[in-house]
Design a protein around this motif. Structure first.
Motif, PDB file in Angstrom:
ATOM      1  N   VAL A   1      54.905  59.979 -10.925  1.00  0.00           N
ATOM      2  CA  VAL A   1      55.714  61.116 -10.489  1.00  0.00           C
ATOM      3  C   VAL A   1      55.136  61.668  -9.190  1.00  0.00           C
ATOM      4  N   HIS A   2      56.013  61.889  -8.202  1.00  0.00           N
ATOM      5  CA  HIS A   2      55.631  62.543  -6.947  1.00  0.00           C
ATOM      6  C   HIS A   2      56.508  63.781  -6.780  1.00  0.00           C
ATOM      7  N   PHE A   3      55.898  64.945  -6.715  1.00  0.00           N
ATOM      8  CA  PHE A   3      56.626  66.203  -6.546  1.00  0.00           C
ATOM      9  C   PHE A   3      57.228  66.269  -5.143  1.00  0.00           C
ATOM     10  N   LEU A   4      58.499  66.654  -5.058  1.00  0.00           N
ATOM     11  CA  LEU A   4      59.150  66.837  -3.754  1.00  0.00           C
ATOM     12  C   LEU A   4      59.408  68.312  -3.467  1.00  0.00           C
ATOM     13  N   SER A   5      60.077  69.013  -4.402  1.00  0.00           N
ATOM     14  CA  SER A   5      60.366  70.427  -4.202  1.00  0.00           C
ATOM     15  C   SER A   5      60.808  71.058  -5.516  1.00  0.00           C
ATOM     16  N   ALA A   6      60.875  72.381  -5.518  1.00  0.00           N
ATOM     17  CA  ALA A   6      61.363  73.130  -6.679  1.00  0.00           C
ATOM     18  C   ALA A   6      62.309  74.217  -6.179  1.00  0.00           C
ATOM     19  N   TYR A   7      63.292  74.540  -7.012  1.00  0.00           N
ATOM     20  CA  TYR A   7      64.341  75.490  -6.625  1.00  0.00           C
ATOM     21  C   TYR A   7      64.518  76.528  -7.722  1.00  0.00           C
ATOM     22  N   ASP A   8      64.575  77.793  -7.323  1.00  0.00           N
ATOM     23  CA  ASP A   8      64.794  78.907  -8.238  1.00  0.00           C
ATOM     24  C   ASP A   8      66.278  79.243  -8.223  1.00  0.00           C
ATOM     25  N   SER A   9      66.985  78.955  -9.316  1.00  0.00           N
ATOM     26  CA  SER A   9      68.429  79.183  -9.347  1.00  0.00           C
ATOM     27  C   SER A   9      68.793  80.664  -9.473  1.00  0.00           C
ATOM     28  N   ARG A  10      67.879  81.489  -9.968  1.00  0.00           N
ATOM     29  CA  ARG A  10      68.161  82.934 -10.051  1.00  0.00           C
ATOM     30  C   ARG A  10      68.181  83.562  -8.669  1.00  0.00           C
ATOM     31  N   GLU A  11      67.250  83.155  -7.828  1.00  0.00           N
ATOM     32  CA  GLU A  11      67.139  83.717  -6.484  1.00  0.00           C
ATOM     33  C   GLU A  11      67.841  82.863  -5.426  1.00  0.00           C
ATOM     34  N   CYS A  12      68.332  81.696  -5.835  1.00  0.00           N
ATOM     35  CA  CYS A  12      69.019  80.765  -4.922  1.00  0.00           C
ATOM     36  C   CYS A  12      68.151  80.430  -3.713  1.00  0.00           C
ATOM     37  N   GLU A  13      66.918  80.035  -3.992  1.00  0.00           N
ATOM     38  CA  GLU A  13      66.024  79.674  -2.904  1.00  0.00           C
ATOM     39  C   GLU A  13      64.977  78.669  -3.385  1.00  0.00           C
ATOM     40  N   ASP A  14      64.460  77.905  -2.422  1.00  0.00           N
ATOM     41  CA  ASP A  14      63.375  76.983  -2.724  1.00  0.00           C
ATOM     42  C   ASP A  14      62.127  77.785  -3.080  1.00  0.00           C
ATOM     43  N   LEU A  15      61.354  77.257  -4.009  1.00  0.00           N
ATOM     44  CA  LEU A  15      60.109  77.921  -4.381  1.00  0.00           C
ATOM     45  C   LEU A  15      59.006  77.512  -3.427  1.00  0.00           C
ATOM     46  N   SER A  16      58.250  78.474  -2.999  1.00  0.00           N
ATOM     47  CA  SER A  16      57.106  78.221  -2.150  1.00  0.00           C
ATOM     48  C   SER A  16      55.883  78.102  -3.053  1.00  0.00           C
ATOM     49  N   LEU A  17      55.398  76.868  -3.196  1.00  0.00           N
ATOM     50  CA  LEU A  17      54.287  76.607  -4.111  1.00  0.00           C
ATOM     51  C   LEU A  17      53.049  76.170  -3.347  1.00  0.00           C
ATOM     52  N   THR A  18      51.904  76.489  -3.908  1.00  0.00           N
ATOM     53  CA  THR A  18      50.650  76.028  -3.319  1.00  0.00           C
ATOM     54  C   THR A  18      50.466  74.551  -3.649  1.00  0.00           C
ATOM     55  N   LEU A  19      49.558  73.906  -2.939  1.00  0.00           N
ATOM     56  CA  LEU A  19      49.250  72.510  -3.218  1.00  0.00           C
ATOM     57  C   LEU A  19      48.745  72.350  -4.649  1.00  0.00           C
ATOM     58  N   ARG A  20      47.963  73.292  -5.110  1.00  0.00           N
ATOM     59  CA  ARG A  20      47.445  73.256  -6.484  1.00  0.00           C
ATOM     60  C   ARG A  20      48.592  73.317  -7.496  1.00  0.00           C
ATOM     61  N   GLU A  21      49.570  74.192  -7.280  1.00  0.00           N
ATOM     62  CA  GLU A  21      50.717  74.300  -8.178  1.00  0.00           C
ATOM     63  C   GLU A  21      51.552  73.015  -8.170  1.00  0.00           C
ATOM     64  N   LYS A  22      51.732  72.428  -7.001  1.00  0.00           N
ATOM     65  CA  LYS A  22      52.478  71.176  -6.905  1.00  0.00           C
ATOM     66  C   LYS A  22      51.788  70.068  -7.695  1.00  0.00           C
ATOM     67  N   ARG A  23      50.467  69.972  -7.554  1.00  0.00           N
ATOM     68  CA  ARG A  23      49.699  68.962  -8.286  1.00  0.00           C
ATOM     69  C   ARG A  23      49.740  69.235  -9.786  1.00  0.00           C
ATOM     70  N   GLN A  24      49.714  70.495 -10.163  1.00  0.00           N
ATOM     71  CA  GLN A  24      49.776  70.859 -11.569  1.00  0.00           C
ATOM     72  C   GLN A  24      51.125  70.433 -12.167  1.00  0.00           C
ATOM     73  N   ILE A  25      52.212  70.635 -11.439  1.00  0.00           N
ATOM     74  CA  ILE A  25      53.537  70.210 -11.895  1.00  0.00           C
ATOM     75  C   ILE A  25      53.597  68.692 -11.987  1.00  0.00           C
ATOM     76  N   GLU A  26      53.119  68.001 -10.958  1.00  0.00           N
ATOM     77  CA  GLU A  26      53.086  66.530 -10.986  1.00  0.00           C
ATOM     78  C   GLU A  26      52.328  66.022 -12.204  1.00  0.00           C
ATOM     79  N   ASN A  27      51.144  66.556 -12.435  1.00  0.00           N
ATOM     80  CA  ASN A  27      50.317  66.112 -13.561  1.00  0.00           C
ATOM     81  C   ASN A  27      50.988  66.405 -14.897  1.00  0.00           C
ATOM     82  N   TYR A  28      51.600  67.586 -15.018  1.00  0.00           N
ATOM     83  CA  TYR A  28      52.276  67.920 -16.265  1.00  0.00           C
ATOM     84  C   TYR A  28      53.426  66.956 -16.532  1.00  0.00           C
ATOM     85  N   LEU A  29      54.242  66.689 -15.515  1.00  0.00           N
ATOM     86  CA  LEU A  29      55.353  65.759 -15.693  1.00  0.00           C
ATOM     87  C   LEU A  29      54.852  64.349 -15.967  1.00  0.00           C
ATOM     88  N   GLN A  30      53.808  63.933 -15.283  1.00  0.00           N
ATOM     89  CA  GLN A  30      53.246  62.601 -15.490  1.00  0.00           C
ATOM     90  C   GLN A  30      52.802  62.419 -16.945  1.00  0.00           C
TER      91      GLN A  30
END
Length: 106
Positions: free
Chosen positions: A69-98
């Motif tokens: 799994v390679h993280f590309l982006s995340a989107y908040d549908s409540r706020e209708c905007e892309d989420l601004s995540l830190t590198l650590r958060e992106k890696r945490q999401i990748e690892n969790y999904l993996q």
């Protein structure tokens, strides 16, 4: 004094409470690479690049041999905007999904 009632969205928590099952049709390919969106109808959707290696088993049919799994982006549908995540958060999401994503091959 005016106060605002803010609810902070924790994208990691939102992702962890989603169904981690993904159904894919692979055809006859042994290796696939695709960009997909997970959790489209939920508060946080996640775009990932998925690399899948499949194998054929005479008893079970086609199954996933390995995936990455390679993280590309995340989107908040409540706020209708892309989420601004830190590198650590992106890696945490990748690892969790993996570690938790279940891929079912058809």
């Amino acid at each position: 004094m005016n106060t605002a009632n803010l609810t902070l969205l924790d994208p990691i928590y939102q992702i962890k409470k989603q169904n981690m099952s993904l159904d894919l049709e692979t055809g006859t390919d042994e290796f696939l690479e695709m960009d997909i969106t997970l959790f489209e109808d939920d508060e946080v959707s996640v775009d990932i690049n998925l690399e899948i290696e499949t194998e054929e088993n005479p008893d079970w049919g086609k199954s996933v041999k390995s995936f990455k799994v390679h993280f590309l982006s995340a989107y908040d549908s409540r706020e209708c905007e892309d989420l601004s995540l830190t590198l650590r958060e992106k890696r945490q999401i990748e690892n969790y999904l993996q570690n938790n994503l279940n891929i079912n091959i058809a």
